[in-house]
Design a protein around this motif. Structure first.
Motif, PDB file in Angstrom:
ATOM      1  N   UNK A 259       0.671  -1.221  -0.056  1.00 48.82           N
ATOM      2  CA  UNK A 259      -0.351  -0.427  -0.500  1.00 48.82           C
ATOM      3  C   UNK A 259       0.755   1.056  -0.090  1.00 48.82           C
ATOM      4  N   UNK A 260       2.263   1.509  -0.285  1.00 48.53           N
ATOM      5  CA  UNK A 260       3.010   2.294  -0.405  1.00 48.53           C
ATOM      6  C   UNK A 260       2.696   3.070  -1.229  1.00 48.53           C
ATOM      7  N   UNK A 261       2.806   4.359  -1.794  1.00 50.56           N
ATOM      8  CA  UNK A 261       2.522   4.867  -2.636  1.00 50.56           C
ATOM      9  C   UNK A 261       3.619   6.100  -2.894  1.00 50.56           C
ATOM     10  N   UNK A 262       3.493   6.920  -3.506  1.00 49.87           N
ATOM     11  CA  UNK A 262       4.355   8.079  -4.043  1.00 49.87           C
ATOM     12  C   UNK A 262       3.883   9.516  -2.773  1.00 49.87           C
ATOM     13  N   UNK A 263       2.761   8.908  -2.281  1.00 46.41           N
ATOM     14  CA  UNK A 263       2.201  10.080  -1.261  1.00 46.41           C
ATOM     15  C   UNK A 263       2.108   9.341   0.123  1.00 46.41           C
ATOM     16  N   UNK A 264       2.626   8.538   0.383  1.00 44.32           N
ATOM     17  CA  UNK A 264       3.096   7.772   1.659  1.00 44.32           C
ATOM     18  C   UNK A 264       3.682   8.880   2.573  1.00 44.32           C
ATOM     19  N   UNK A 265       3.434   9.303   3.546  1.00 42.17           N
ATOM     20  CA  UNK A 265       4.389   9.839   4.131  1.00 42.17           C
ATOM     21  C   UNK A 265       5.126   9.182   5.037  1.00 42.17           C
ATOM     22  N   UNK A 266       3.814   8.558   6.256  1.00 41.54           N
ATOM     23  CA  UNK A 266       4.041   7.913   6.624  1.00 41.54           C
ATOM     24  C   UNK A 266       3.520   7.014   7.882  1.00 41.54           C
ATOM     25  N   UNK A 267       4.052   6.233   8.519  1.00 40.42           N
ATOM     26  CA  UNK A 267       3.707   4.606   9.372  1.00 40.42           C
ATOM     27  C   UNK A 267       3.255   4.891  10.693  1.00 40.42           C
ATOM     28  N   UNK A 268       1.866   5.135  11.032  1.00 39.81           N
ATOM     29  CA  UNK A 268       1.470   4.708  12.843  1.00 39.81           C
ATOM     30  C   UNK A 268       1.501   3.527  13.280  1.00 39.81           C
ATOM     31  N   UNK A 269       2.448   2.850  14.288  1.00 43.38           N
ATOM     32  CA  UNK A 269       1.768   2.050  15.606  1.00 43.38           C
ATOM     33  C   UNK A 269       1.655   2.715  17.256  1.00 43.38           C
ATOM     34  N   UNK A 270       0.780   1.723  18.009  1.00 40.73           N
ATOM     35  CA  UNK A 270       0.612   2.168  19.183  1.00 40.73           C
ATOM     36  C   UNK A 270       1.111   1.116  19.798  1.00 40.73           C
ATOM     37  N   UNK A 271       2.003   1.088  20.452  1.00 38.83           N
ATOM     38  CA  UNK A 271       2.951  -0.258  21.371  1.00 38.83           C
ATOM     39  C   UNK A 271       2.989   0.365  22.853  1.00 38.83           C
TER      40      UNK A 271
END
Length: 413
Positions: free
Chosen positions: A159-171
């Motif tokens: 799902x990574x595209x040229x518009x992807x800027x970040x990944x968010x996780x909660x841990x």
């Protein structure tokens, strides 16, 4: 004709508060409503940190610096260093709750129209923050069958595209309670390094890991430029009403951008910073009893749920939530029915339907989140209600054979 903005129309209702009108009506009818819907602990806020506010001698309650009082940031840096998170006061910006830290991170790391990848189910308010920031939330689905472990990295790559800027996780994770391993976190970080993405890590529940060690994103090697740690004192010290959080990063460009957003809102709450500063002086042993109590509540809740026919409940490794599958047609309808129709000995319970924790529209409709933030007697009474309600609910369905949990989550620890 006057119209509410599109943004205002798109903001979703809170998945853990949207049943409040039905709960209020139930209380007016004289019912006792057990609130397992929201992460509001019943554990006493430490008296020592309340005293810091009650006894302060202030003649004028002034603005603080936009980044927060230096004295608090210095003490908070010491707190992080005790957790082997190597940051200084200059890496910390004090925020109005963890919510503002999240919003600052989205506004600093992404432009309107950019994409943020988040494993689902996720903290329900992430959707609202994404709408407010004008970004697109892209889900990667984790599954109850494997205890909501991190999805395969290939699913992220897809799902990574040229518009992807970040990944968010909660841990540890809210709403699932899953605790990500070092290997899982390293995999996410490597993706971020490969694709030049930020890693936003919501770590509000770090003190409450029961079966596995807590690993911060800032524990990982070569992570400094990528990671923003998002934090709050709300859950740690049972101080949800203080509204004090932190935006923590060693990326100086991000820290400078966040400070400009902080200047826009002038300053974080002054009295609450006194409370937060006093909290850093609590001994590490403060968490021993609190953690043991939450673990006992977890074990009780999971045991009660697993004894109910058709209920599937992985064991949460941290935080204070369980996300479980119920044999019902739709948990939104079931949650409303609990408050409008059902009662047992003058009692019922309020739950959070899980569809609001997913971005994929078809998911979560047979799941609920329960917060084990109430005492064990209340948990038992609430589970007595739930057990009977599942027998009486008109929309009960047979559990799908495909829904199960892994052997690793077969019994409470």
């Amino acid at each position: 004709m006057l119209q509410v903005s599109q943004r205002g129309q798109n903001i979703p209702a809170s998945p853990f508060r949207k049943m409040t009108p039905f709960a209020d009506a139930a209380k007016r009818r004289g019912l006792t409503v057990h609130h397992l819907n929201i992460g509001q602990p019943d554990i006493e806020t430490p008296p020592a940190i309340m005293a810091a506010v009650q006894q302060v001698d202030i003649r004028v309650l002034e603005y603080s610096p936009s980044a927060g009082h230096l004295s608090y940031r210095l003490k908070l840096a010491d707190y992080y260093q005790r957790a082997n998170i190597n940051v200084t006061a200059e890496d910390i910006l004090i925020t109005t709750g963890g919510s503002e830290a999240i919003l600052f991170a989205l506004m600093c790391c992404l432009n309107p129209g950019d994409e943020l990848i988040v494993p689902e189910p996720f903290y329900g308010n992430y959707t609202a923050f994404a709408v407010a920031a004008g970004i697109t939330l892209i889900p990667v689905t984790s599954h109850i069958e494997d205890g909501f472990a991190l999805p395969p990295l290939a699913d992220f790559e897809q799902v990574i595209t040229p518009r992807t800027r970040a990944i968010m996780i909660c841990n540890p994770n809210n709403p699932t309670g899953y605790v990500y391993s070092r290997e899982e976190l390293m995999g996410v970080l490597e993706l971020c390094r490969k694709h030049h993405l930020f890693l936003l890590s919501d770590e509000a529940y770090r003190e409450f890991c029961y079966d596995a060690p807590y690993i911060s994103a800032l524990h990982l090697p070569n992570a400094d430029e990528h990671v923003v740690l998002l934090d709050t004192i709300s859950k740690r010290y049972s101080a949800c009403g203080a509204r004090i959080g932190a935006f923590v990063t060693k990326n100086k460009d991000l820290q400078e951008a966040a400070l400009r957003f902080a200047q826009m809102r002038v300053s974080p709450p002054g009295l609450a910073q006194l409370l937060g500063e006093a909290a850093t002086d609590l001994p590490d042993s403060y968490f021993d009893l609190t953690k043991a109590e939450y673990q006992a509540r977890r074990d009780l809740l999971v045991a009660r749920l697993r004894a109910m026919p058709g209920v599937v409940c992985p064991i949460p490794g941290g935080a204070f939530y369980v996300l479980c599958h119920l044999p019902v047609d739709d948990t939104d309808r079931f949650a409303q029915w609990l408050l409008e129709i059902f009662e047992y000995r003058g009692e019922t319970l309020m739950v959070s339907p899980a569809a609001g924790f997913y971005a994929t529209p078809t998911l979560g409709h047979q799941q609920i989140r329960l917060a084990y933030v109430v005492n064990q007697d209340t948990i038992n009474r609430a589970m007595d209600c739930l057990e009977l309600a599942l027998q009486q609910y008109p929309g009960r369905v047979q559990l799908e054979a495909s829904v199960s949990y892994t052997s690793e989550a077969s019994s409470p620890a």
